[in-house]
Design an enzyme around this catalytic site. Structure first.
Site, PDB file in Angstrom:
ATOM      1  N   TYR A   1      59.716   3.662  57.061  1.00 14.95           N
ATOM      2  CA  TYR A   1      58.282   3.836  56.835  1.00 14.95           C
ATOM      3  C   TYR A   1      57.909   5.313  56.941  1.00 14.95           C
ATOM      4  CZ  TYR A   1      53.238   3.649  57.510  1.00 14.95           C
ATOM      5  OH  TYR A   1      51.884   3.865  57.392  1.00 14.95           O
TER       6      TYR A   1
ATOM      7  N   LYS B   1      56.421   8.035  54.045  1.00 16.22           N
ATOM      8  CA  LYS B   1      55.199   8.817  54.206  1.00 16.22           C
ATOM      9  C   LYS B   1      55.499  10.316  54.153  1.00 16.22           C
ATOM     10  CE  LYS B   1      52.371   5.411  54.328  1.00 16.22           C
ATOM     11  NZ  LYS B   1      51.396   5.221  53.233  1.00 16.22           N
TER      12      LYS B   1
END
Length: 260
Positions: A150, A154
């Site tokens: 994750y 990002k």
């Protein structure tokens, strides 16, 4: 720019719930024409119900053809003031405990989905000297245990924002990102419950807090040489300030302690 309806316009992906929904509702309440799109068509239909300035539909951000159809329909021959690349997914836990499909889904939605939005949105934004706003995360500042993939997605969004903000200056298109920490949405409270740093830092932001930050970025003055990133909330602002001045070993130590 005033659209064919006479209103300023914004398109929000992932608008069925959480930050996307709060953002769409805020802009609708302030007189904008809003495109609400989500893989859950029923959710955006519910938000848009009874609102004359709301346009809604199904959008899987991984599908570039669907992106083109959505934006062509919403914009017609006109431009687009703001496109918010908000749709994203999170899976937390030890890296090796998640299967390849789970990692790939985060990459496909969080990275490829943002690329698709930027690529198909560009001609519409260029017509109106508009704004591309990418929902990033404070997890992009340094790799987080139990949020490895994750955070990596990002970090990719953060880098893309920096590159496009420079590249698209010639088209008078601004590109910005928001970096909140943990937000009280289903994505964090359900899918992020195994993230070790959630326990250390808590969940102190609401979806409405982030929507308010979207509003501020849309209306901020242009300031040459300012970073394209906006940390949301005191915790994220502190972490961003520290990452800007701290050596790598110090950031690593902080992250290790937060991870427990």
């Amino acid at each position: 720019m005033r659209t064919r309806s006479g209103l300023r316009s914004i398109v929000v992906s992932g608008a069925g719930r959480g930050i996307g929904r709060a953002t769409a509702e805020l802009f609708l309440s302030r007189g904008w024409r809003v495109g609400l799109y989500d893989v859950d068509a029923d959710a955006v239909a519910e938000v848009a119900a009874g609102r004359a300035d709301a346009v809604h539909g199904r959008l899987d951000v991984r599908d570039p053809d669907r992106w083109r159809a959505v934006l062509d329909d919403f914009c017609g021959d006109g431009g687009l003031d703001v496109l918010v690349n908000n749709a994203g997914v999170l899976a937390s836990g030890p890296f090796a405990s998640m299967d390849a499909a789970t990692h790939r889904r985060m990459v496909d939605i969080n990275v490829t989905g943002v690329v698709n939005g930027a690529l198909t949105g560009h001609p519409h934004l260029a017509r109106s000297s508009g704004l591309l706003l990418n929902l990033c995360s404070a997890s992009a500042l340094y790799g987080q245990p139990t949020l490895a993939t994750y955070g990596a997605t990002k970090a990719a969004v953060k880098s893309l924002t920096e590159a496009l903000d420079i590249e698209w200056r010639r088209d008078r298109v601004r590109v910005r990102s928001l970096l909140p920490l943990f937000v009280n949405t289903e994505m964090v409270t359900r899918d992020g419950r195994q993230a070790s740093s959630v326990g250390s830092l808590g969940v102190r932001l609401t979806a409405e807090d982030v929507a308010a930050a979207v509003w501020r970025v849309v209306h901020e003055r242009r300031r040459p040489l300012r970073s394209p990133h906006r940390a949301v909330g005191r915790q994220a602002q502190m972490l961003a300030a520290l990452s800007a001045v701290s050596p790598d070993w110090a950031q690593r130590l902080v992250v290790r302690r937060l991870a427990g």
